[in-house]
Design a protein around this motif. Sequence first.
Motif, PDB file in Angstrom:
ATOM      1  N   VAL A 112      -7.095  -4.822   3.615  1.00  0.00           N
ATOM      2  CA  VAL A 112      -6.567  -6.001   2.926  1.00  0.00           C
ATOM      3  C   VAL A 112      -6.120  -6.974   4.012  1.00  0.00           C
ATOM      4  O   VAL A 112      -5.695  -6.562   5.089  1.00  0.00           O
ATOM      5  CB  VAL A 112      -5.404  -5.674   1.968  1.00  0.00           C
ATOM      6  CG1 VAL A 112      -5.876  -4.852   0.789  1.00  0.00           C
ATOM      7  CG2 VAL A 112      -4.269  -4.956   2.681  1.00  0.00           C
ATOM      8  N   ASP A 113      -6.240  -8.261   3.732  1.00  0.00           N
ATOM      9  CA  ASP A 113      -5.834  -9.240   4.746  1.00  0.00           C
ATOM     10  C   ASP A 113      -4.523  -9.910   4.367  1.00  0.00           C
ATOM     11  O   ASP A 113      -3.989  -9.688   3.278  1.00  0.00           O
ATOM     12  CB  ASP A 113      -6.942 -10.254   5.033  1.00  0.00           C
ATOM     13  CG  ASP A 113      -7.353 -11.078   3.834  1.00  0.00           C
ATOM     14  OD1 ASP A 113      -6.590 -11.168   2.844  1.00  0.00           O
ATOM     15  OD2 ASP A 113      -8.449 -11.660   3.865  1.00  0.00           O
ATOM     16  N   LEU A 144      -1.003 -10.077  -4.787  1.00  0.00           N
ATOM     17  CA  LEU A 144      -0.112  -9.461  -3.811  1.00  0.00           C
ATOM     18  C   LEU A 144       0.461  -8.142  -4.328  1.00  0.00           C
ATOM     19  O   LEU A 144       0.718  -7.222  -3.551  1.00  0.00           O
ATOM     20  CB  LEU A 144       1.010 -10.428  -3.417  1.00  0.00           C
ATOM     21  CG  LEU A 144       0.555 -11.706  -2.709  1.00  0.00           C
ATOM     22  CD1 LEU A 144       1.762 -12.537  -2.303  1.00  0.00           C
ATOM     23  CD2 LEU A 144      -0.319 -11.409  -1.509  1.00  0.00           C
ATOM     24  N   ARG A 145       0.636  -8.030  -5.632  1.00  0.00           N
ATOM     25  CA  ARG A 145       1.121  -6.765  -6.221  1.00  0.00           C
ATOM     26  C   ARG A 145       0.086  -5.666  -6.016  1.00  0.00           C
ATOM     27  O   ARG A 145       0.417  -4.549  -5.633  1.00  0.00           O
ATOM     28  CB  ARG A 145       1.420  -6.961  -7.709  1.00  0.00           C
ATOM     29  CG  ARG A 145       2.058  -5.744  -8.353  1.00  0.00           C
ATOM     30  CD  ARG A 145       2.507  -6.020  -9.771  1.00  0.00           C
ATOM     31  NE  ARG A 145       1.415  -6.268 -10.688  1.00  0.00           N
ATOM     32  CZ  ARG A 145       0.685  -5.306 -11.267  1.00  0.00           C
ATOM     33  NH1 ARG A 145       0.926  -4.053 -10.999  1.00  0.00           N
ATOM     34  NH2 ARG A 145      -0.274  -5.617 -12.115  1.00  0.00           N
ATOM     35  N   LYS A 146      -1.183  -5.999  -6.235  1.00  0.00           N
ATOM     36  CA  LYS A 146      -2.255  -5.020  -6.023  1.00  0.00           C
ATOM     37  C   LYS A 146      -2.417  -4.716  -4.535  1.00  0.00           C
ATOM     38  O   LYS A 146      -2.729  -3.594  -4.145  1.00  0.00           O
ATOM     39  CB  LYS A 146      -3.579  -5.511  -6.613  1.00  0.00           C
ATOM     40  CG  LYS A 146      -3.554  -5.711  -8.114  1.00  0.00           C
ATOM     41  CD  LYS A 146      -3.351  -4.406  -8.845  1.00  0.00           C
ATOM     42  CE  LYS A 146      -3.454  -4.633 -10.353  1.00  0.00           C
ATOM     43  NZ  LYS A 146      -3.228  -3.409 -11.120  1.00  0.00           N
ATOM     44  N   LYS A 147      -2.188  -5.715  -3.700  1.00  0.00           N
ATOM     45  CA  LYS A 147      -2.243  -5.511  -2.251  1.00  0.00           C
ATOM     46  C   LYS A 147      -1.220  -4.454  -1.835  1.00  0.00           C
ATOM     47  O   LYS A 147      -1.522  -3.551  -1.046  1.00  0.00           O
ATOM     48  CB  LYS A 147      -1.962  -6.829  -1.534  1.00  0.00           C
ATOM     49  CG  LYS A 147      -1.833  -6.716  -0.025  1.00  0.00           C
ATOM     50  CD  LYS A 147      -1.464  -8.077   0.546  1.00  0.00           C
ATOM     51  CE  LYS A 147      -1.178  -8.054   2.009  1.00  0.00           C
ATOM     52  NZ  LYS A 147      -0.870  -9.383   2.531  1.00  0.00           N
ATOM     53  N   ALA A 148       0.004  -4.570  -2.360  1.00  0.00           N
ATOM     54  CA  ALA A 148       1.045  -3.595  -2.044  1.00  0.00           C
ATOM     55  C   ALA A 148       0.628  -2.193  -2.482  1.00  0.00           C
ATOM     56  O   ALA A 148       0.848  -1.212  -1.755  1.00  0.00           O
ATOM     57  CB  ALA A 148       2.360  -4.002  -2.691  1.00  0.00           C
ATOM     58  N   LEU A 149       0.008  -2.094  -3.642  1.00  0.00           N
ATOM     59  CA  LEU A 149      -0.479  -0.792  -4.114  1.00  0.00           C
ATOM     60  C   LEU A 149      -1.577  -0.252  -3.203  1.00  0.00           C
ATOM     61  O   LEU A 149      -1.614   0.947  -2.907  1.00  0.00           O
ATOM     62  CB  LEU A 149      -1.004  -0.910  -5.548  1.00  0.00           C
ATOM     63  CG  LEU A 149       0.025  -1.173  -6.637  1.00  0.00           C
ATOM     64  CD1 LEU A 149      -0.669  -1.402  -7.978  1.00  0.00           C
ATOM     65  CD2 LEU A 149       1.017  -0.023  -6.725  1.00  0.00           C
ATOM     66  N   ALA A 150      -2.474  -1.127  -2.773  1.00  0.00           N
ATOM     67  CA  ALA A 150      -3.564  -0.705  -1.895  1.00  0.00           C
ATOM     68  C   ALA A 150      -3.016  -0.199  -0.563  1.00  0.00           C
ATOM     69  O   ALA A 150      -3.472   0.843  -0.057  1.00  0.00           O
ATOM     70  CB  ALA A 150      -4.543  -1.858  -1.668  1.00  0.00           C
ATOM     71  N   ILE A 151      -2.048  -0.897   0.003  1.00  0.00           N
ATOM     72  CA  ILE A 151      -1.452  -0.464   1.271  1.00  0.00           C
ATOM     73  C   ILE A 151      -0.763   0.885   1.081  1.00  0.00           C
ATOM     74  O   ILE A 151      -0.913   1.791   1.902  1.00  0.00           O
ATOM     75  CB  ILE A 151      -0.483  -1.530   1.816  1.00  0.00           C
ATOM     76  CG1 ILE A 151      -1.283  -2.766   2.265  1.00  0.00           C
ATOM     77  CG2 ILE A 151       0.357  -0.976   2.957  1.00  0.00           C
ATOM     78  CD1 ILE A 151      -0.430  -3.975   2.590  1.00  0.00           C
ATOM     79  N   VAL A 178      -0.812 -15.335  -6.372  1.00  0.00           N
ATOM     80  CA  VAL A 178      -1.198 -15.494  -4.972  1.00  0.00           C
ATOM     81  C   VAL A 178      -2.128 -14.334  -4.660  1.00  0.00           C
ATOM     82  O   VAL A 178      -1.814 -13.171  -4.958  1.00  0.00           O
ATOM     83  CB  VAL A 178       0.032 -15.479  -4.042  1.00  0.00           C
ATOM     84  CG1 VAL A 178      -0.392 -15.595  -2.593  1.00  0.00           C
ATOM     85  CG2 VAL A 178       0.988 -16.605  -4.418  1.00  0.00           C
ATOM     86  N   MET A 179      -3.284 -14.660  -4.075  1.00  0.00           N
ATOM     87  CA  MET A 179      -4.334 -13.666  -3.877  1.00  0.00           C
ATOM     88  C   MET A 179      -4.633 -13.456  -2.401  1.00  0.00           C
ATOM     89  O   MET A 179      -4.379 -14.325  -1.564  1.00  0.00           O
ATOM     90  CB  MET A 179      -5.620 -14.133  -4.577  1.00  0.00           C
ATOM     91  CG  MET A 179      -5.449 -14.566  -6.016  1.00  0.00           C
ATOM     92  SD  MET A 179      -5.028 -13.225  -7.118  1.00  0.00           S
ATOM     93  CE  MET A 179      -6.652 -12.568  -7.417  1.00  0.00           C
ATOM     94  N   CYS A 180      -5.198 -12.287  -2.110  1.00  0.00           N
ATOM     95  CA  CYS A 180      -5.731 -11.976  -0.789  1.00  0.00           C
ATOM     96  C   CYS A 180      -7.057 -11.251  -1.008  1.00  0.00           C
ATOM     97  O   CYS A 180      -7.544 -11.173  -2.130  1.00  0.00           O
ATOM     98  CB  CYS A 180      -4.743 -11.127   0.017  1.00  0.00           C
ATOM     99  SG  CYS A 180      -4.519  -9.465  -0.626  1.00  0.00           S
ATOM    100  N   HIS A 181      -7.637 -10.713   0.061  1.00  0.00           N
ATOM    101  CA  HIS A 181      -8.929 -10.029  -0.032  1.00  0.00           C
ATOM    102  C   HIS A 181      -8.777  -8.533   0.218  1.00  0.00           C
ATOM    103  O   HIS A 181      -7.943  -8.123   1.026  1.00  0.00           O
ATOM    104  CB  HIS A 181      -9.901 -10.574   1.028  1.00  0.00           C
ATOM    105  CG  HIS A 181     -10.114 -12.033   0.938  1.00  0.00           C
ATOM    106  ND1 HIS A 181      -9.623 -12.902   1.893  1.00  0.00           N
ATOM    107  CD2 HIS A 181     -10.745 -12.791   0.011  1.00  0.00           C
ATOM    108  CE1 HIS A 181      -9.959 -14.140   1.553  1.00  0.00           C
ATOM    109  NE2 HIS A 181     -10.630 -14.099   0.412  1.00  0.00           N
ATOM    110  N   MET A 182      -9.615  -7.742  -0.450  1.00  0.00           N
ATOM    111  CA  MET A 182      -9.715  -6.309  -0.207  1.00  0.00           C
ATOM    112  C   MET A 182     -11.187  -5.970  -0.047  1.00  0.00           C
ATOM    113  O   MET A 182     -12.011  -6.369  -0.875  1.00  0.00           O
ATOM    114  CB  MET A 182      -9.118  -5.508  -1.367  1.00  0.00           C
ATOM    115  CG  MET A 182      -9.212  -3.994  -1.165  1.00  0.00           C
ATOM    116  SD  MET A 182      -8.408  -3.030  -2.481  1.00  0.00           S
ATOM    117  CE  MET A 182      -9.594  -3.228  -3.833  1.00  0.00           C
TER     118      MET A 182
END
Length: 106
Positions: free
Chosen positions: A5-6, A57-64, A16-20
């Motif tokens: 994830v970036d 960003l919530r999904k990013k936290a889960l992915a990390i 707010v989105m990021c990439h996975m």
Amino acid sequence: MTVYVDDVRHSFGRMVMCHMWADTRGELLAMALRIGVSHRWIQEPPNASWVHFDISLRKKALAIKAGAVLTDKYGPVEHTARLRGDQAKLDQIARIRAEQPKERLL
């Protein structure tokens, strides 16, 4: 094999989105399933530069939390350069990173 994830932040409505993305499609889809991202949201060529998901960003936290590796904004470019065997681009990214002050990711 790894999922990434970036640290970019793109607005999408109120989110707010990021990439996975991942080293393999299977690994990417497994992580999407694990963190509750529908496979129908996958981004891929020819409509995208590389196979990835735009995630909140919530999904990013889960992915990390599930083991994804956090990268900087150059992570996707580095990934596609590796896939293409573009050593010149990889060298350029390394130079840029070396010249920048160390920032905290997230």
